[in-house]
Design a protein around this motif. Structure first.
Motif, PDB file in Angstrom:
ATOM      1  N   GLY A 144      19.334 -18.175  35.371  1.00 54.84           N
ATOM      2  CA  GLY A 144      20.273 -17.920  36.467  1.00 54.84           C
ATOM      3  C   GLY A 144      19.905 -16.682  37.251  1.00 54.84           C
ATOM      4  N   THR A 145      18.622 -16.555  37.562  1.00 61.91           N
ATOM      5  CA  THR A 145      18.167 -15.364  38.271  1.00 61.91           C
ATOM      6  C   THR A 145      17.188 -15.769  39.368  1.00 61.91           C
ATOM      7  N   SER A 146      16.966 -14.871  40.313  1.00 57.18           N
ATOM      8  CA  SER A 146      15.929 -15.154  41.310  1.00 57.18           C
ATOM      9  C   SER A 146      14.795 -14.132  41.177  1.00 57.18           C
ATOM     10  N   ASP A 147      14.754 -13.463  40.048  1.00 55.67           N
ATOM     11  CA  ASP A 147      13.732 -12.451  39.796  1.00 55.67           C
ATOM     12  C   ASP A 147      12.334 -13.074  39.799  1.00 55.67           C
ATOM     13  N   SER A 148      11.317 -12.247  39.966  1.00 59.20           N
ATOM     14  CA  SER A 148       9.946 -12.766  40.038  1.00 59.20           C
ATOM     15  C   SER A 148       9.414 -13.062  38.637  1.00 59.20           C
ATOM     16  N   MET A 149       8.387 -13.915  38.569  1.00 62.22           N
ATOM     17  CA  MET A 149       7.743 -14.206  37.286  1.00 62.22           C
ATOM     18  C   MET A 149       7.223 -12.918  36.644  1.00 62.22           C
ATOM     19  N   ALA A 150       6.683 -12.051  37.463  1.00 70.80           N
ATOM     20  CA  ALA A 150       6.127 -10.800  36.924  1.00 70.80           C
ATOM     21  C   ALA A 150       7.197 -10.030  36.156  1.00 70.80           C
ATOM     22  N   ASN A 151       8.428 -10.058  36.678  1.00 69.89           N
ATOM     23  CA  ASN A 151       9.506  -9.335  35.996  1.00 69.89           C
ATOM     24  C   ASN A 151      10.092 -10.117  34.831  1.00 69.89           C
ATOM     25  N   LEU A 152      10.003 -11.442  34.905  1.00 70.19           N
ATOM     26  CA  LEU A 152      10.678 -12.260  33.884  1.00 70.19           C
ATOM     27  C   LEU A 152       9.861 -12.422  32.604  1.00 70.19           C
ATOM     28  N   ARG A 153       8.536 -12.353  32.725  1.00 69.49           N
ATOM     29  CA  ARG A 153       7.691 -12.566  31.552  1.00 69.49           C
ATOM     30  C   ARG A 153       7.733 -11.359  30.595  1.00 69.49           C
ATOM     31  N   GLY A 154       7.215 -11.583  29.387  1.00 69.42           N
ATOM     32  CA  GLY A 154       6.947 -10.452  28.495  1.00 69.42           C
ATOM     33  C   GLY A 154       8.090 -10.027  27.617  1.00 69.42           C
ATOM     34  N   ARG A 155       9.200 -10.752  27.618  1.00 72.78           N
ATOM     35  CA  ARG A 155      10.265 -10.395  26.678  1.00 72.78           C
ATOM     36  C   ARG A 155      11.003 -11.629  26.174  1.00 72.78           C
ATOM     37  N   VAL A 156      11.803 -11.399  25.129  1.00 76.15           N
ATOM     38  CA  VAL A 156      12.575 -12.496  24.537  1.00 76.15           C
ATOM     39  C   VAL A 156      14.021 -12.338  25.002  1.00 76.15           C
ATOM     40  N   TYR A 157      14.517 -13.378  25.676  1.00 75.84           N
ATOM     41  CA  TYR A 157      15.897 -13.357  26.165  1.00 75.84           C
ATOM     42  C   TYR A 157      16.813 -14.067  25.182  1.00 75.84           C
ATOM     43  N   GLU A 158      18.052 -13.659  25.169  1.00 78.82           N
ATOM     44  CA  GLU A 158      19.084 -14.439  24.480  1.00 78.82           C
ATOM     45  C   GLU A 158      19.575 -15.468  25.489  1.00 78.82           C
ATOM     46  N   PHE A 159      19.667 -16.717  25.067  1.00 79.41           N
ATOM     47  CA  PHE A 159      20.004 -17.781  26.003  1.00 79.41           C
ATOM     48  C   PHE A 159      21.144 -18.634  25.461  1.00 79.41           C
ATOM     49  N   HIS A 160      22.146 -18.811  26.290  1.00 79.69           N
ATOM     50  CA  HIS A 160      23.322 -19.604  25.911  1.00 79.69           C
ATOM     51  C   HIS A 160      23.447 -20.773  26.887  1.00 79.69           C
ATOM     52  N   PRO A 161      23.105 -22.003  26.455  1.00 81.19           N
ATOM     53  CA  PRO A 161      23.203 -23.130  27.391  1.00 81.19           C
ATOM     54  C   PRO A 161      24.637 -23.341  27.873  1.00 81.19           C
ATOM     55  N   VAL A 162      24.772 -23.559  29.167  1.00 79.27           N
ATOM     56  CA  VAL A 162      26.098 -23.832  29.739  1.00 79.27           C
ATOM     57  C   VAL A 162      26.220 -25.345  29.869  1.00 79.27           C
ATOM     58  N   LEU A 163      27.212 -25.909  29.176  1.00 79.79           N
ATOM     59  CA  LEU A 163      27.309 -27.372  29.089  1.00 79.79           C
ATOM     60  C   LEU A 163      28.413 -27.931  29.952  1.00 79.79           C
ATOM     61  N   PRO A 164      28.224 -29.195  30.397  1.00 77.23           N
ATOM     62  CA  PRO A 164      29.322 -29.856  31.094  1.00 77.23           C
ATOM     63  C   PRO A 164      30.550 -29.888  30.191  1.00 77.23           C
ATOM     64  N   HIS A 165      31.690 -29.815  30.800  1.00 73.90           N
ATOM     65  CA  HIS A 165      32.942 -29.829  30.068  1.00 73.90           C
ATOM     66  C   HIS A 165      33.016 -31.058  29.167  1.00 73.90           C
ATOM     67  N   ALA A 166      33.416 -30.851  27.922  1.00 70.83           N
ATOM     68  CA  ALA A 166      33.661 -31.944  26.959  1.00 70.83           C
ATOM     69  C   ALA A 166      32.404 -32.689  26.508  1.00 70.83           C
ATOM     70  N   ALA A 167      31.218 -32.162  26.786  1.00 70.67           N
ATOM     71  CA  ALA A 167      30.019 -32.778  26.191  1.00 70.67           C
ATOM     72  C   ALA A 167      30.151 -32.655  24.680  1.00 70.67           C
TER      73      ALA A 167
END
Ligand code: URA
Length: 288
Positions: free
Chosen positions: A209-232
């Motif tokens: 959910g970002t528009s940051d560049s690849m150069a800034n996004l690479r090189g680290r481990v993010y915590e990621f929480h999938p956002v699901l459709p309601h009632a899936a």
């Protein structure tokens, strides 16, 4: 001859219809359901919070309400069926403009129990023709990247943000990613990989959910929480995983000098998972 559903089944159908309406889907078709799936039976046994005759009403639960823990446990105990149900929910999709020009919808492939899930942008010409992600030149390189990690393609799960080929391989539009992305989030929430590898800017930006560049996004481990459709049925307020960004294999084919950087990203994934790293100079990096 018309079949009369028992009360529990008709309540489950009503719940499903309500879920689709929330997603904006009004045209439904009949499909064969794997009747022995324990979690589908669990859904059928559920006491619904809303009476059947109110199924068209707006959702009453808070948007982040998790699935009943018993249903969630049953879904996760039968991941192949859960993925099959997601595929069947997508159906012969025409939810966005990409449906009009695709040959085959490209759902995803691999081990439903995989520890690593690779997410690309969208199918290209070869994938559109064969109905499987990453089978063209970029896919050959992705296979080498996977092999360099000491794994086989069958041991990971591979999917894309959009499931239909954008014409002329253009980048998928934001609204196309949003329309299709809920299904990817559901796949992620069924497979529950320990690490998601976002291949390229489209996947990285969409998932994070970002528009940051690849150069800034690479090189680290993010915590990621999938956002699901309601009632899936895969919904789980607790589920988080890790995400690493790397270059898209198609980009690496255009600029092979970046392979070293991509290999560093994959080593980050391996380290995070406690996988053995090849000895220095062992030459395991994914050369094309
Ligand atoms: N590029 C992608 O992003 N995905 C594919 O499946 C193939 C090429």
């Amino acid at each position: 001859m018309a079949k009369v559903l028992d009360e529990a089944s008709s309540r489950a159908v009503a719940e499903a219809v309500r879920y689709y309406r929330e997603l904006g889907i009004y045209d439904l078709y009949r499909r064969d359901v794997p009747a022995d799936a324990a979690w589908l039976q669990a859904i059928a046994r559920e006491e619904l919070a809303v009476p059947v005759n109110e199924v068209v009403a707006a959702p009453t639960e808070p948007v982040d309400a998790p699935t009943d823990p018993a249903i969630l446990a049953a879904v996760l105990a039968d991941k192949p069926t859960a993925l099959k149900v997601i595929r069947e929910d997508i159906g012969d999709c025409q939810r966005c403009r990409l449906g009009a020009t695709r040959t085959n919808l490209v759902f995803g492939v691999g081990d439903p129990q995989a520890r690593i899930m690779f997410v690309g942008e969208g199918p290209g010409a070869d994938e559109d023709a064969q109905g499987e992600p990453f089978v063209g030149r970029a896919g050959q390189l992705l296979n080498k990247m996977i092999n360099a990690m000491g794994l086989r393609r069958e041991q990971v799960y591979i999917a894309n943000v959009v499931k239909c080929r954008p014409p002329q391989n253009r980048t998928p539009e934001r609204d196309e990613c949003d329309t299709c992305g809920g299904f990817l989030m559901r796949q992620l929430s069924v497979v529950r990989p320990q690490v998601v590898v976002a291949l390229g800017a489209t996947a990285a930006k969409y998932l994070l959910g970002t528009s940051d560049s690849m150069a800034n996004l690479r090189g680290r481990v993010y915590e990621f929480h999938p956002v699901l459709p309601h009632a899936a049925p895969e919904r789980d307020a607790e589920f988080t995983t890790s995400l690493v960004v790397t270059y898209h294999p198609a980009y690496l084919l255009r600029d092979p000098r970046q392979k070293k950087e991509a290999w560093a990203d994959l080593q980050l994934v391996m380290k995070h998972l406690g996988m053995p790293l090849p000895a220095r100079g062992a030459g395991a990096s994914p050369e094309a």
